[in-house]
Write a protein that holds these residues in place. Structure first.
Motif, PDB file in Angstrom:
ATOM      1  N   SER B  87     -25.796  17.193  50.305  1.00 32.12           N
ATOM      2  CA  SER B  87     -24.891  16.860  49.214  1.00 32.12           C
ATOM      3  C   SER B  87     -25.553  15.780  48.360  1.00 32.12           C
ATOM      4  O   SER B  87     -26.703  15.418  48.582  1.00 32.12           O
ATOM      5  CB  SER B  87     -23.574  16.368  49.809  1.00 32.12           C
ATOM      6  N   LYS B  88     -24.824  15.293  47.369  1.00 37.46           N
ATOM      7  CA  LYS B  88     -25.327  14.176  46.565  1.00 37.46           C
ATOM      8  C   LYS B  88     -24.923  12.862  47.219  1.00 37.46           C
ATOM      9  O   LYS B  88     -23.839  12.771  47.803  1.00 37.46           O
ATOM     10  CB  LYS B  88     -24.702  14.211  45.176  1.00 37.46           C
ATOM     11  N   LEU B 284     -24.691   0.751  44.858  1.00 37.27           N
ATOM     12  CA  LEU B 284     -24.426   1.162  46.240  1.00 37.27           C
ATOM     13  C   LEU B 284     -24.878   2.606  46.484  1.00 37.27           C
ATOM     14  O   LEU B 284     -25.334   2.956  47.569  1.00 37.27           O
ATOM     15  CB  LEU B 284     -22.931   1.016  46.570  1.00 37.27           C
ATOM     16  N   THR B 285     -24.764   3.439  45.448  1.00 37.16           N
ATOM     17  CA  THR B 285     -25.207   4.830  45.568  1.00 37.16           C
ATOM     18  C   THR B 285     -26.712   4.886  45.821  1.00 37.16           C
ATOM     19  O   THR B 285     -27.189   5.653  46.660  1.00 37.16           O
ATOM     20  CB  THR B 285     -24.840   5.618  44.295  1.00 37.16           C
ATOM     21  N   THR B 286     -27.448   4.053  45.092  1.00 35.71           N
ATOM     22  CA  THR B 286     -28.901   3.991  45.312  1.00 35.71           C
ATOM     23  C   THR B 286     -29.193   3.545  46.744  1.00 35.71           C
ATOM     24  O   THR B 286     -30.053   4.113  47.420  1.00 35.71           O
ATOM     25  CB  THR B 286     -29.552   3.011  44.308  1.00 35.71           C
ATOM     26  N   LEU B 287     -28.451   2.548  47.222  1.00 34.10           N
ATOM     27  CA  LEU B 287     -28.662   2.091  48.598  1.00 34.10           C
ATOM     28  C   LEU B 287     -28.290   3.183  49.601  1.00 34.10           C
ATOM     29  O   LEU B 287     -28.964   3.369  50.612  1.00 34.10           O
ATOM     30  CB  LEU B 287     -27.843   0.826  48.881  1.00 34.10           C
ATOM     31  N   SER B 290     -30.886   5.705  50.886  1.00 36.22           N
ATOM     32  CA  SER B 290     -31.796   5.392  51.994  1.00 36.22           C
ATOM     33  C   SER B 290     -31.060   5.071  53.291  1.00 36.22           C
ATOM     34  O   SER B 290     -31.678   4.944  54.338  1.00 36.22           O
ATOM     35  CB  SER B 290     -32.760   4.264  51.620  1.00 36.22           C
ATOM     36  N   VAL B 291     -29.735   4.964  53.228  1.00 44.22           N
ATOM     37  CA  VAL B 291     -28.961   4.694  54.445  1.00 44.22           C
ATOM     38  C   VAL B 291     -28.689   5.984  55.215  1.00 44.22           C
ATOM     39  O   VAL B 291     -28.882   6.049  56.424  1.00 44.22           O
ATOM     40  CB  VAL B 291     -27.647   3.964  54.094  1.00 44.22           C
ATOM     41  N   ASP B 292     -28.195   7.021  54.521  1.00 41.34           N
ATOM     42  CA  ASP B 292     -27.985   8.309  55.214  1.00 41.34           C
ATOM     43  C   ASP B 292     -28.063   9.513  54.277  1.00 41.34           C
ATOM     44  O   ASP B 292     -27.520  10.570  54.599  1.00 41.34           O
ATOM     45  CB  ASP B 292     -26.679   8.309  56.026  1.00 41.34           C
ATOM     46  N   LEU B 293     -28.718   9.347  53.146  1.00 40.45           N
ATOM     47  CA  LEU B 293     -28.916  10.397  52.136  1.00 40.45           C
ATOM     48  C   LEU B 293     -27.615  10.835  51.470  1.00 40.45           C
ATOM     49  O   LEU B 293     -27.486  10.784  50.259  1.00 40.45           O
ATOM     50  CB  LEU B 293     -29.599  11.648  52.708  1.00 40.45           C
TER      51      LEU B 293
END
Lengths: 426, 426
Positions: B87-88, B284-287, B290-293
């Motif tokens: 997903s996005k 937060l979306t950018t972060l 890399s946290v869980d795609l």
């Protein structure tokens, strides 16, 4: 039912700007985090007429949708109230039993305490620097290395050091030399781990030889470094003999491996796992409690039943047959359509999802990218896979996602773009 | 198929100790992370004969299992290849549309760009300090506050400052005073946010009054601090008038709210969301990449269809009726069975999952815990909900999980334990 909420504008929308000085409030991490230049660039290619070899995606045509649907119904009927509840941070016991059996077929011996279930293996790539990296600590990586690892490690201020890597994988002697240099500079305490994708590497498609694996394990162990074995593509072998996994070769309990079902089943269940020394798994489990409490028990039970029912043996060969076919089409088309340029070369992977193209040294892959998008074909720049943006004359092609006829057509477009680009650059 | 893997012992197990000096390799975060003392303590109570009021769990008897199963089948049939794929990072468009409608009923006006879908709201509690906290930065919290927030914020070296809180919620004047003290010490740049659970707080059950909400918002905005509105229980109101949400009251775009379906639907789908200023959501979306795609598209589509089909309106009242009934049973039993001690008191929440008990000041809840476990009843110590382990004479009771007859019986056991304990302490 509005409560003292008088701000919506004419469109009922919240149009005001945030009054906080976010840049001032942000952490060092958030300030340093930029939107991925690659993602922004790829938006240029987000048009139906573009054939994209950019995404690292499995082919949805292969997803065993009906089987998953049947398993969902079965699991919910039998264990609905359990699997829809909170799970344990370490993962469901039944899934772990299946993972132990699955890994045993690959020469990996593990017990439940060696396993932590993850919500996708990207979660492992976020948790490893959380567990090991203070800002400025050093992690040695292949050249190129996985873009998602670069982003995750960057968020913890990791100093990622690219180590010389060739068609046989990371060079153990080069790793030794780099470690020695850091130690001479008095930075021994900064050195934390070696991050490898030894099988059908993302992005290069290269598989590390057994000799190199043993060499890197030996060097890392001698210097007391953790080895991270990121293995999402390991089971996607189309031909040739498997090379023993780093985890199986390791005699010092100094390896943690990350596996996932995103490439061998579906990404949408978000089930992956780490296997490693139990003390480390224990620590990561404690960290996972505050990262996302637990992974979905429902997803874990569906995957466990999928494995227990022998579905992996049934479907995985279809994945590999399809990807092999697509790889062959891509390689054949590349041989046919790409111009014969001095220095132009590409890898011929025995599995996985990717082919890595190296352009003549002075050619800029970003310029080629724009030329390619004009021809309606896209790829990912090599610089995305280097911690400091090197590898500017390289790019990655994915062969698993597009349909065979689109692969053929896309490579012919790429050939046109590259031919023109080479003529203009000459 | 074993490859050079000669270490398995007689049981085929990997029994060796890890040869790495993990303590030396660990990050500051990992070294500081300890297993939760509470979790270890609660293992003592993990016996079938113990009635546990410890977990913060919804009642699985209420889970609409068949509805979820039907929606799974429908979504997989209609959109299987899409929802089983990646997903996005920001979340599925269809779910966001439903969330906008859902929040509008509560006076919250938001657009898609204000929303980030989360894999459980604990993920939000991990990402907020990632985005805002450098080691030593200050976050103001209620006294008591949520244990999961303490753990997540601790992992980023957050200095959590408890602010005086009474039955009306956090005291805005006390917040102002604490901020002023930090500023006088030259620490203005360290102050980042105010973390609140304004509705049916975990652990206290208290709901912040509108006056206090306005007061805290005003103080925070004046000092340029972000307000985090953690709202997992907001829709679990059994009686009384809703107080406007912090997000709806906010005129400065200085609030980020965390919502979840773990308490109003099921935890097992792992779907939650953040709503806030679009610049912050963007960061937060950018972060999250890399946290869980991304969060599971399958789960998101099932929840979206659940909302679109009006299931929330159908089932949520049943949740609230059940929890109200259980709360009444617990409060009645407490009135009946708990001894009349000077200073003993407890909250009477209008919703949520928890009752907070304050013992006479010199009584140690940990000692009572052991006495209670001997009577086969368990709770969570108050000290778990204080960043530096205060509130030693308090504990939390959950009323949503146990069956009504077990609640009655459990409280009578607690009454026996407390009566004996008070006599022995006297």
């Amino acid at each position: 039912m509005k409560h003292g909420c008088d701000f919506p504008g004419p469109q009922g929308a919240r149009k005001e700007e945030c009054m906080l000085d976010l840049e001032k409030l942000y952490s060092t991490t958030a300030r340093a985090t930029r939107k991925s230049a690659i993602r922004e660039l790829l938006k240029l290619a987000d048009k139906p007429e573009v054939i994209s070899f950019a995404g690292g995606w499995p082919s949805p045509d292969l997803f065993p949708v009906d089987t998953i649907s049947d398993l969902m119904v079965k699991v919910l009927k039998e264990r609905g109230r359990k699997v829809l509840h909170y799970s344990k941070a370490e993962g469901e016991v039944g899934l772990k039993e299946e993972l132990i059996r699955l890994m045993a077929k690959d020469g990996v011996t593990a017990e439940a305490e060696n396993i932590l279930v993850l919500t996708g293996s990207q979660q492992g790539l976020d948790m490893l620097p959380k567990a090991f990296v203070d800002r400025g600590d050093v992690v040695f990586v292949e050249t190129p290395t996985y873009v998602g690892a670069i982003q995750a490690f960057d968020n913890y201020g990791t100093h990622m050091v690219p180590v010389e890597t060739d068609d046989n994988g990371m060079d153990a002697a080069a790793l030794e030399k780099s470690i020695a240099e850091w130690k001479q500079r008095g930075q021994a305490d900064r050195l934390k781990m070696v991050y490898l994708i030894p099988d059908f590497q993302n992005p290069s498609g290269i598989t590390m030889t057994e000799e190199r694996r043993r060499g890197v394990l030996e060097v890392a162990a001698r210097h007391g470094l953790l080895v991270v074995d990121d293995a999402p593509y390991r089971d996607l072998r189309f031909e040739g003999e498997p090379v023993p996994s780093l985890y199986a070769l390791d005699k010092k309990q100094s390896v943690i491996s990350l596996y996932t079902f995103s490439k061998t089943l579906v990404p949408g269940l978000r089930v992956a796992w780490a296997v490693g020394p139990r003390q480390l798994i224990d620590k990561l489990t404690t960290l996972k409690q505050s990262v996302d409490l637990c992974s979905s028990a429902l997803s874990q039970h569906v995957v466990a039943d999928y494995l227990a029912g022998g579905c992996m043996e049934r479907y995985l060969p279809m994945f590999n047959a399809d990807y092999r076919h697509k790889r062959d089409i891509m390689l054949d088309a590349m041989d046919k359509y790409l111009p014969k340029l001095e220095g132009l070369k590409w890898t011929r992977p025995e599995g996985g999802l990717f082919i890595w193209v190296t352009l003549p040294e002075k050619m800029d892959a970003e310029k080629l990218f724009h030329a390619a998008v004009r021809e309606n074909v896209a790829f990912v720049l090599g610089s995305a896979f280097h911690p400091s943006g090197g590898l500017k004359n390289c790019f990655r092609l994915n062969f698993s996602f597009a349909a065979p006829d689109r692969i053929h057509e896309g490579v012919s477009r790429l050939g046109r773009a590259l031919t023109k680009f080479a003529q203009e650059s000459a």
